[in-house]
Design a protein around this motif. Structure first.
Motif, PDB file in Angstrom:
ATOM      1  N   UNK A   1       0.813  -1.214   0.000  1.00  0.00           N
ATOM      2  CA  UNK A   1       0.000   0.000   0.000  1.00  0.00           C
ATOM      3  C   UNK A   1       0.848   1.267   0.000  1.00  0.00           C
ATOM      4  N   UNK A   2       1.893   1.303   0.813  1.00  0.00           N
ATOM      5  CA  UNK A   2       2.671   2.536   0.933  1.00  0.00           C
ATOM      6  C   UNK A   2       3.517   2.821  -0.304  1.00  0.00           C
TER       7      UNK A   2
ATOM      8  N   UNK B   1       0.374   4.584  -2.231  1.00  0.00           N
ATOM      9  CA  UNK B   1      -0.116   5.836  -1.644  1.00  0.00           C
ATOM     10  C   UNK B   1       0.987   6.757  -1.165  1.00  0.00           C
ATOM     11  N   UNK B   2       2.103   6.191  -0.778  1.00  0.00           N
ATOM     12  CA  UNK B   2       3.108   6.929  -0.040  1.00  0.00           C
ATOM     13  C   UNK B   2       3.014   6.575   1.428  1.00  0.00           C
ATOM     14  N   UNK B   3       3.982   6.975   2.227  1.00  0.00           N
ATOM     15  CA  UNK B   3       4.011   6.585   3.647  1.00  0.00           C
ATOM     16  C   UNK B   3       2.778   7.071   4.416  1.00  0.00           C
ATOM     17  N   UNK B   4       2.204   6.176   5.187  1.00  0.00           N
ATOM     18  CA  UNK B   4       1.045   6.557   5.998  1.00  0.00           C
ATOM     19  C   UNK B   4       1.410   7.618   7.027  1.00  0.00           C
ATOM     20  N   UNK B   5       2.654   7.625   7.501  1.00  0.00           N
ATOM     21  CA  UNK B   5       3.017   8.625   8.503  1.00  0.00           C
ATOM     22  C   UNK B   5       2.946  10.035   7.916  1.00  0.00           C
ATOM     23  N   UNK B   6       3.222  10.184   6.628  1.00  0.00           N
ATOM     24  CA  UNK B   6       3.054  11.484   5.987  1.00  0.00           C
ATOM     25  C   UNK B   6       1.576  11.833   5.860  1.00  0.00           C
ATOM     26  N   UNK B   7       0.779  10.896   5.375  1.00  0.00           N
ATOM     27  CA  UNK B   7      -0.641  11.177   5.183  1.00  0.00           C
ATOM     28  C   UNK B   7      -1.353  11.447   6.507  1.00  0.00           C
ATOM     29  N   UNK B   8      -0.983  10.739   7.551  1.00  0.00           N
ATOM     30  CA  UNK B   8      -1.593  11.012   8.859  1.00  0.00           C
ATOM     31  C   UNK B   8      -1.189  12.381   9.377  1.00  0.00           C
TER      32      UNK B   8
END
Length: 644
Positions: free
Chosen positions: A535-536, A539-546
């Motif tokens: 997934x990342x 989408x890219x890293x979840x820590x960035x999106x969060x």
């Protein structure tokens, strides 16, 4: 002042009791240091020009003349400083008042008298001073006439959200501090000049009061306490310095001469007040007089403010464990209520061996155990074309570790038949992927009907924000326990459960292996048993999106400000070009996915950010992101962090 920040400093200078000229010299030296740090507001302690412990010397004209002369010296020196400075001294105006004088570029902006005079225990201020509660008008001091009273607000003309008021020491300890009125009248920062004595246990209590008052007033709060140099005849002063913002302690120090500087976010405070409709309209507390001033814009200064990478994740330590438990308890209570209300015979959880379904299963187990419910757990794993051996094995081990029965219902044949029925050739595309998600949900729903249960949703808030969920597939459930939990927090909740159940080695080891498994929807065929769809990587890293999600929703920050904060928080983790691109991706996805959020199932809110269309977030499904993307495109990337 860029992006709405104002740098504030609190100072505890080493004073000499009754030597006003020397105290003015020391204060001037500290002002030079604060100016070097590009502070816009500098606050000194109560009665710092004379010393708080002068006793009956306050009744002597010689001391009062010396204090006024020292103030005049500071006024002349302040012509060379851009910062506003606030100093304490006794002021004659028929009666004697314990006051704070506000100075800026040679001008005496105003004088604020203390309202509440302590006259108990070691304090005897009513022996010398008069309360300023009914004072008003003006006062002539150090050759200048200035406004006098407790109703003064000092307003920065070129940063309209920066308005500060003043209260003095005891004023914050009373049931309704003057700062409440000042905040309701528009003050976003409160300066407190203090001379609180040091006794065992008092520091922690004071820290709580200052933090709470900054939260109650939705303001910055600057506390400057007296320290070295005060008379130690009977007392000791700790030099306690605190900078707080909206309930959070930004900086703190105790002991010895020193200074603290921190950047207060005026935009954050203004936005928080706008959305907190119960806070009250500006001016609600009655008329306050505004005294204008202007600050020279700071071209660039690195931000003196910690910007954490994971705003949804509590800090390590005891608070971390408490927060994780609290979130789990909220999820557990919500699901327990729904299970009891529906008289469900079973909680149906589609278990994949991934993070989200793991958390949902753990919450279901806790809900049934904690509430003493008689219903069972029906865990279903539905292997398809993309299911890996690792996740399949973890799903089985997880169920065994908590005593849940696992049903295995393969979906490959059903999906192939469905795709053939609609004329699909079976090649990997969106229809191929979503058919699996919808087949799994159909099975879960039908099993719940068959067994008299409800389907417990597994999707988390990060997926909902990005639209990374199949409409009417994993997007749907009968109760979404993870709807308020972002992906970065999901990991920590699972880790917390693993650590809290160390004696259950199967559960602990399985949870840690799940944490180490790449996040994937597993909708594409596995390659040599490995997970090809991560997934990342999509989408890219979840820590960035969060990170983006928190500042976009919680405070409504502009793309430029979010970008600069992200540059600072992730400076050594990602290139600035990637951060910028991921923020653009986030904005596009967030706006495009609103139609999925507009029809979310019920689910509990667990933190200050939530996406429920019935609660925190109401947005039209056809809104466009153009304005936000344009601002992001035009945002400069010349600085690695926000300038003040």
């Amino acid at each position: 002042m860029k992006d709405g920040y104002i740098r504030a400093a609190v100072v505890s200078p080493r004073i000499t009791v009754a030597d006003c000229a020397e105290n003015a010299r020391v204060i001037g030296r500290w002002m030079e240091q604060a100016e070097g740090k590009q502070a816009g507001l500098v606050v000194f302690p109560e009665l710092c020009l004379t010393g708080y412990t002068c006793g009956d010397l306050f009744l002597h004209q010689t001391l009062l003349d010396a204090a006024e002369s020292a103030l005049e010296t500071l006024l002349k020196e302040s012509r060379g400083f851009d910062a506003v400075m606030v100093v304490g001294l006794p002021v004659r105006r028929t009666k004697l008042y314990n006051c704070a004088a506000v100075l800026h570029r040679g001008r005496l902006l105003g004088v604020v008298p203390k309202t509440y005079l302590p006259n108990y225990a070691e304090f005897y201020e009513q022996r010398h001073f008069t309360s300023g509660v009914r004072a008003g008008g003006t006062v002539t001091l150090a050759g200048q006439e200035a406004p006098f009273g407790t109703d003064l607000l000092f307003a920065c003309e070129n940063l309209p959200d920066f308005v500060f008021g003043v209260e003095i020491c005891e004023d914050v300890w009373v049931p309704v501090p003057p700062s409440c009125r000042l905040a309701l009248a528009g003050a976003t920062v409160i300066a407190n000049l203090s001379a609180s004595t040091q006794v065992a246990g008092k520091a922690a209590y004071l820290r709580g009061i200052v933090g709470t008052q900054s939260g109650r007033c939705i303001s910055g709060y600057l506390y400057a306490g007296s320290g070295e140099g005060e008379s130690s005849t009977d007392l000791v002063f700790s030099g306690h310095l605190i900078v707080a913002e909206n309930g959070r302690i930004l900086e703190e120090r105790e002991g010895g001469e020193g200074m603290l500087a921190a950047d207060l976010d005026m935009q954050l405070l203004a936005e928080e007040r706008r959305r907190t409709t119960s806070f009250g309209a500006e001016g609600e507390a009655g008329g306050c007089r505004r005294v204008p001033f202007r600050l020279t814009p700071v071209r660039y200064a690195p931000l003196l403010r910690l910007v954490g990478r994971h705003p949804f994740v509590p800090p390590e330590g005891e608070r971390y464990r408490e927060r994780c438990k609290e979130v789990l308890d909220i999820q557990t209570a919500g699901l327990a209520k729904r299970l009891a209300h529906t008289r469900a015979k079973t909680a149906v959880v589609a278990v994949s061996g991934g993070l989200d379904s793991t958390l949902a299963l753990l919450v279901a187990h806790r809900a049934i155990e904690n509430a003493g419910l008689s219903c069972a757990i029906t865990a279903i794993t539905m292997p398809g074309p993309g299911t890996s051996g690792r996740t399949r094995g973890n799903a089985d081990a997880l169920c065994r570790s908590i005593g849940a029965t696992l049903k295995v219902i393969p979906i490959s044949g059903a999906v192939e038949g469905h795709l053939a029925d609609i004329g699909h050739d079976g090649s990997p595309d969106t229809a191929f992927e979503n058919a699996q998600a919808r087949e799994r949900m159909q099975i879960a729903m039908d099993v719940s009907n068959m067994e008299g249960g409800i389907v417990v949703g597994t999707g988390d808030m990060s997926e909902l924000a990005l639209g990374f969920t199949t409409y009417n597939g994993d997007h749907m459930s009968m109760y979404g326990v993870n709807a308020g939990v972002p992906k970065t927090l999901v990991r920590h909740l699972i880790r917390y459960v693993a650590d809290e159940n160390a004696e259950n080695t199967l559960l602990r080891d399985t949870l840690y292996d799940i944490l180490d498994t790449p996040v994937s929807p597993e909708l594409l065929p596995a390659k040599d048993g490995d997970i090809p769809q991560k997934t990342e990587q999509i989408l890219g890293p979840y820590e960035l999106h969060d990170f983006f999600l928190y500042y976009f929703l919680r405070f409504g920050f502009s793309p430029e400000k979010i970008l600069r904060l992200a540059f600072l928080a992730f400076a050594d983790a990602y290139e600035e070009t990637e951060i910028r691109q991921r923020l653009a991706d986030f904005l596009r996805r967030f706006f495009a996915a609103q139609f999925k959020r507009s029809c979310l199932p019920d689910g509990p809110k667990v933190g200050s950010v939530a996406l429920s269309p019935r609660g925190d977030w109401r947005m039209p499904s056809d809104a466009v992101a153009r304005a936000w993307l344009n601002r992001l495109e035009n945002a400069g990337a010349d600085a690695p962090g926000p300038a003040v």
